[in-house]
Design a protein around this motif. Structure first.
Motif, short mmCIF file in Angstrom:
data_model
loop_
_atom_site.label_atom_id
_atom_site.label_comp_id
_atom_site.label_asym_id
_atom_site.label_seq_id
_atom_site.Cartn_x
_atom_site.Cartn_y
_atom_site.Cartn_z
N GLU A 121 18.07 3.36 -12.53
CA GLU A 121 18.67 2.09 -12.13
C GLU A 121 17.90 1.44 -10.98
OE1 GLU A 121 22.82 2.25 -11.38
OE2 GLU A 121 23.32 3.19 -13.30
N TYR A 122 17.48 2.26 -9.98
CA TYR A 122 16.77 1.67 -8.86
C TYR A 122 15.60 2.50 -8.35
CZ TYR A 122 19.16 4.78 -5.53
OH TYR A 122 19.61 5.88 -4.84
N MET A 123 15.59 3.81 -8.60
CA MET A 123 14.47 4.63 -8.15
C MET A 123 13.19 4.21 -8.88
SD MET A 123 15.32 6.85 -5.82
CE MET A 123 16.84 7.54 -5.13
N GLY A 124 12.21 3.76 -8.09
CA GLY A 124 10.92 3.37 -8.65
C GLY A 124 10.85 1.94 -9.14
N ARG A 125 11.95 1.21 -9.10
CA ARG A 125 11.93 -0.17 -9.61
C ARG A 125 11.10 -1.08 -8.70
NH1 ARG A 125 13.21 -0.76 -14.91
NH2 ARG A 125 14.78 0.82 -15.45
N SER A 126 11.14 -0.81 -7.40
CA SER A 126 10.22 -1.47 -6.48
C SER A 126 8.97 -0.60 -6.44
CB SER A 126 10.85 -1.59 -5.08
OG SER A 126 9.91 -2.10 -4.15
N LEU A 127 7.95 -1.00 -7.20
CA LEU A 127 6.82 -0.12 -7.49
C LEU A 127 5.51 -0.74 -7.01
CD1 LEU A 127 5.61 2.39 -8.96
CD2 LEU A 127 5.54 0.99 -11.03
N TYR A 128 4.73 0.06 -6.28
CA TYR A 128 3.40 -0.33 -5.84
C TYR A 128 2.39 0.65 -6.45
CZ TYR A 128 5.77 -3.33 -2.49
OH TYR A 128 6.56 -4.30 -1.92
N TYR A 129 1.41 0.09 -7.13
CA TYR A 129 0.41 0.92 -7.81
C TYR A 129 -0.97 0.65 -7.22
CZ TYR A 129 -2.57 2.95 -11.36
OH TYR A 129 -3.52 3.70 -12.00
N TYR A 130 -1.73 1.73 -6.98
CA TYR A 130 -3.06 1.62 -6.40
C TYR A 130 -4.05 2.39 -7.27
CZ TYR A 130 -0.04 0.68 -2.38
OH TYR A 130 0.94 0.19 -1.56
N ASP A 131 -5.15 1.73 -7.64
CA ASP A 131 -6.23 2.45 -8.32
C ASP A 131 -6.80 3.51 -7.39
OD1 ASP A 131 -6.14 1.08 -10.78
OD2 ASP A 131 -7.32 -0.57 -9.95
N GLU A 132 -6.87 3.18 -6.10
CA GLU A 132 -7.35 4.13 -5.10
C GLU A 132 -6.73 3.79 -3.75
OE1 GLU A 132 -11.53 5.07 -2.79
OE2 GLU A 132 -11.61 4.89 -4.98
N THR A 133 -6.31 4.82 -3.02
CA THR A 133 -5.80 4.62 -1.67
C THR A 133 -6.03 5.90 -0.87
OG1 THR A 133 -3.92 3.83 -0.37
CG2 THR A 133 -3.42 5.44 -2.08
N ARG A 174 0.88 4.78 2.54
CA ARG A 174 1.21 3.45 2.02
C ARG A 174 2.72 3.21 2.08
NH1 ARG A 174 -2.87 3.56 2.89
NH2 ARG A 174 -1.90 2.32 4.54
N ILE A 175 3.49 4.20 1.71
CA ILE A 175 4.95 4.06 1.78
C ILE A 175 5.42 3.92 3.22
CG2 ILE A 175 7.07 5.41 1.57
CD1 ILE A 175 6.61 3.93 -0.91
N GLY A 176 4.75 4.61 4.14
CA GLY A 176 5.08 4.45 5.55
C GLY A 176 4.90 3.01 6.00
N ASP A 177 3.81 2.39 5.58
CA ASP A 177 3.57 0.98 5.92
C ASP A 177 4.63 0.08 5.28
OD1 ASP A 177 1.33 1.75 7.32
OD2 ASP A 177 -0.08 1.24 5.72
N LEU A 178 4.94 0.35 4.01
CA LEU A 178 5.93 -0.45 3.30
C LEU A 178 7.32 -0.30 3.94
CD1 LEU A 178 4.73 0.35 -0.32
CD2 LEU A 178 4.70 -1.92 0.74
#
Length: 275
Positions: free
Chosen positions: A13-25, A31-35
């Motif tokens: 329902e909500y886990m992962g629905r706000s999703l950020y994808y990176y080819d490389e990081t 990244r989640i800490g920044d978000l």
């Protein structure tokens, strides 16, 4: 694997629905800490195809080559006491363990099929080799939790042991090596999110893990086996008897006393070179 493909597979329902994808990081935890600092909502997920600075427990490196594995971090904003946060690792370990067994077909086709098991508190193993590590970090503000970041690294599609760094070649494995076929990473991510959402919802309702201890103990690789506990008070050995309703490992020593292990290194005899 792509952002659109993961979203298309999600049934949560909500886990992962706000999703950020990176080819490389550098690191999905970073990244989640920044978000999180920018106000990202509960359940935000960062996924990378490659990491350049992946981390395991105690600052150890996590090898993160492209095109094969899952590197992801989940942001949670729980309303709970900081002392309860370590139980979130238990929830994610169970979600990953059950999802991994399902995608490789374990426990469905006979005694010889592989099945994932949990090495308390944050490793998933198959046939004695590590396939996943979980790193949980907590951020605090004014004595309250502002966010919990759950990082998950899963060895998925390495097809040869030579693809692992030499220092872990004998103790690591991948889902593909264990089942003989490639795994769709997007499907596995979606399965984990759906399972974790259910487990996490029940946990936040109840406040403890009493509802899953039997289920967890069945998957605990150390259950009724000798373990060595590296405790700040001193090293000791005993027999693992499962977890309590706070996720602490119960270890019975030769004198019959049961110790509750809430942190520290626990080695299982016969696993990762402990003989």
């Amino acid at each position: 694997m792509s952002r659109d493909e993961i979203l298309d597979r999600l049934r949560s329902e909500y886990m992962g629905r706000s999703l950020y994808y990176y080819d490389e990081t550098d690191s999905t935890n970073a990244r989640i800490g920044d978000l999180a600092g920018a106000g990202a909502p509960d359940g935000t997920l960062a996924v990378a195809d490659k990491q350049t600075a992946g981390r395991g427990r105690r600052g150890r490196g996590w090898d993160s080559p492209p095109g094969m594995n899952i590197y992801m971090s989940l942001l949670l904003r729980p309303d709970m006491d900081p002392s309860d946060a370590p139980m979130i690792t238990i929830l994610m370990a169970l979600a990953v363990c059950e999802s991994a067994t399902e995608v490789i077909g374990g426990e469905n086709a006979g005694d010889d099929t592989p099945a994932a098991r949990i090495k308390w508190p944050n490793d998933i193993v198959i046939r004695g080799r590590k396939v996943c590590g979980i790193l949980t970090e907590m951020n605090m503000e004014a004595g309250c939790i502002s966010g919990v970041i759950v990082g998950v690294g899963i060895n998925v599609n390495q097809g040869e042991r030579t693809l692992f760094p030499e220092e872990i070649r004998d103790t690591a494995t991948s889902l593909k090596l264990e089942c003989g076929h490639a795994i769709d990473r997007s499907i596995l991510i979606a399965m984990i999110m759906e399972r974790f959402e259910d487990l996490y919802g029940r946990f936040t309702d109840s406040g403890d893990l009493a509802y899953l201890t039997d289920r967890y103990d069945e998957l605990l690789v150390s259950r009724d086996r000798e373990v060595r506990v590296l405790d700040p008070q001193g090293e000791y050995t005993g027999i693992s008897r499962g977890i309590d309703d706070r996720g602490e490992l119960l270890v019975e020593t030769p004198d019959g006393e049961v110790h509750r292990v809430y942190a520290g290194e626990v080695s299982v005899r016969g696993l990762y070179g402990y003989v």
